[in-house]
Design a protein around this motif. Sequence first.
Motif, PDB file in Angstrom:
ATOM      1  N   GLU A  87       1.003  -1.061   0.119  1.00  0.00           N
ATOM      2  CA  GLU A  87      -0.020   0.005   0.019  1.00  0.00           C
ATOM      3  C   GLU A  87       0.876   1.235  -0.005  1.00  0.00           C
ATOM      4  N   VAL A  89       1.529   5.046   0.540  1.00  0.00           N
ATOM      5  CA  VAL A  89       0.520   5.978   0.993  1.00  0.00           C
ATOM      6  C   VAL A  89       1.448   7.249   0.848  1.00  0.00           C
ATOM      7  N   ARG A  91       1.283  11.522   1.861  1.00  0.00           N
ATOM      8  CA  ARG A  91       0.647  12.333   2.803  1.00  0.00           C
ATOM      9  C   ARG A  91       1.302  13.727   2.385  1.00  0.00           C
ATOM     10  N   ALA A  95      -2.458  13.469   9.436  1.00  0.00           N
ATOM     11  CA  ALA A  95      -3.732  12.814   9.847  1.00  0.00           C
ATOM     12  C   ALA A  95      -3.766  11.474   9.984  1.00  0.00           C
ATOM     13  N   GLY A  96      -4.558  10.885  10.519  1.00  0.00           N
ATOM     14  CA  GLY A  96      -4.453   9.398  10.710  1.00  0.00           C
ATOM     15  C   GLY A  96      -3.529   8.710  11.578  1.00  0.00           C
ATOM     16  N   ARG A 197      -8.141  10.995   2.012  1.00  0.00           N
ATOM     17  CA  ARG A 197      -8.436  11.779   2.951  1.00  0.00           C
ATOM     18  C   ARG A 197      -8.583  13.226   2.294  1.00  0.00           C
ATOM     19  N   ARG A 213     -15.286   5.986  10.290  1.00  0.00           N
ATOM     20  CA  ARG A 213     -14.098   5.580  11.104  1.00  0.00           C
ATOM     21  C   ARG A 213     -14.568   6.232  12.313  1.00  0.00           C
TER      22      ARG A 213
HETATM   23  P1  TMP Z   1      -3.538   5.973   7.795  1.00  0.00           P
HETATM   24  O1  TMP Z   1      -3.549   7.361   8.205  1.00  0.00           O
HETATM   25  O2  TMP Z   1      -4.703   5.080   8.463  1.00  0.00           O
HETATM   26  O3  TMP Z   1      -2.218   5.485   7.620  1.00  0.00           O
HETATM   27  O4  TMP Z   1      -4.007   6.091   6.116  1.00  0.00           O
HETATM   28  C1  TMP Z   1      -3.406   6.746   5.290  1.00  0.00           C
HETATM   29  C2  TMP Z   1      -4.135   7.091   3.932  1.00  0.00           C
HETATM   30  O5  TMP Z   1      -4.311   5.614   3.432  1.00  0.00           O
HETATM   31  C3  TMP Z   1      -5.719   7.158   4.233  1.00  0.00           C
HETATM   32  O6  TMP Z   1      -6.160   8.233   3.054  1.00  0.00           O
HETATM   33  C4  TMP Z   1      -6.555   6.106   4.166  1.00  0.00           C
HETATM   34  C5  TMP Z   1      -5.771   5.177   3.393  1.00  0.00           C
HETATM   35  N1  TMP Z   1      -5.825   3.817   3.696  1.00  0.00           N
HETATM   36  C6  TMP Z   1      -6.628   2.834   2.922  1.00  0.00           C
HETATM   37  O7  TMP Z   1      -6.818   3.302   1.767  1.00  0.00           O
HETATM   38  N2  TMP Z   1      -6.411   1.414   3.182  1.00  0.00           N
HETATM   39  C7  TMP Z   1      -5.864   1.130   4.248  1.00  0.00           C
HETATM   40  O8  TMP Z   1      -5.718  -0.154   4.594  1.00  0.00           O
HETATM   41  C8  TMP Z   1      -5.063   2.161   5.499  1.00  0.00           C
HETATM   42  C9  TMP Z   1      -4.494   1.661   6.589  1.00  0.00           C
HETATM   43  C10 TMP Z   1      -5.286   3.424   4.723  1.00  0.00           C
END
Ligand code: TMP
Length: 233
Positions: A87, A89, A91, A95-96, A197, A213
């Motif tokens: 995955e 990510v 940023r 956040a999160g 997000r 959530r």
């Molecule tokens: P997080 O802040 O929970 O790490 O998530 C970061 C971004 O990734 C947020 O936009 C949500 C997305 N995300 C997913 O699409 N699938 C996942 O399993 C996780 C953990 C995050």
Amino acid sequence: MTLVYEGKAKRVFTTEEDGVYRIEYKDEVTAGNGAKKDSMAGKGRLNNLITSKFFEKLNEEGYASHFISRLSETEQLVRKVDIIPLEVVVRNKAAGSIVKRLGLTKGQAFEVPLVEFYYKNDELNDPIITEDHVKLLNIADDEEIKALKEQALIINRILIRLMEQMNLSLIDFKIEFGKDKDGTILLADEISPDTCRIWDKATNENFDKDVYREDTGSLIDTYTAFYNKLEAL
Ligand code: TMP
């Protein structure tokens, strides 16, 4: 046609055409790796419409993905790829999970976008991993890691621009890539309020799955409002 994969939010089927898959978006919504789970009528349709639109917009910008076409309200045709178990990510603001992990202030802007890798493995709860871990696990080599990061940042730039046009701010998002039969890396999976997000620029109101959530609003109303903005572009 044969079901080749079923995930939390989608089913993937073979088609009569070699190298082409059909993806069906489900109405299931989950959070916390399935710890919270519900079914919401119309959720699959919204994510299919939104993802299709994003992939079409990326195409218009010259960025190809696995997406071929939207087949129906809940289905897409895509190029067959082997998903790379990462995955990725990106940023732009804190956040999160990064707020909890590093003790940052929610909403804090990053000078340069941050790219992170998480190992796609439900049993291990998708742990964050380093580039050396990616190599150790034989998921990708140096060149592929570089390509994944570059592509993630290109997608970030395109998505930020689209969000700006909607007066929205792209806080972070998760993408997945796959390899086609020639080994070419292609953006796959989805881009939707499930995987991004998105905050209103003026009010910081969420247009994403955080409403589910954190139990702060109706997911369907939120995704519908986002889709209406995207459709109007
Ligand atoms: P997080 O802040 O929970 O790490 O998530 C970061 C971004 O990734 C947020 O936009 C949500 C997305 N995300 C997913 O699409 N699938 C996942 O399993 C996780 C953990 C995050």
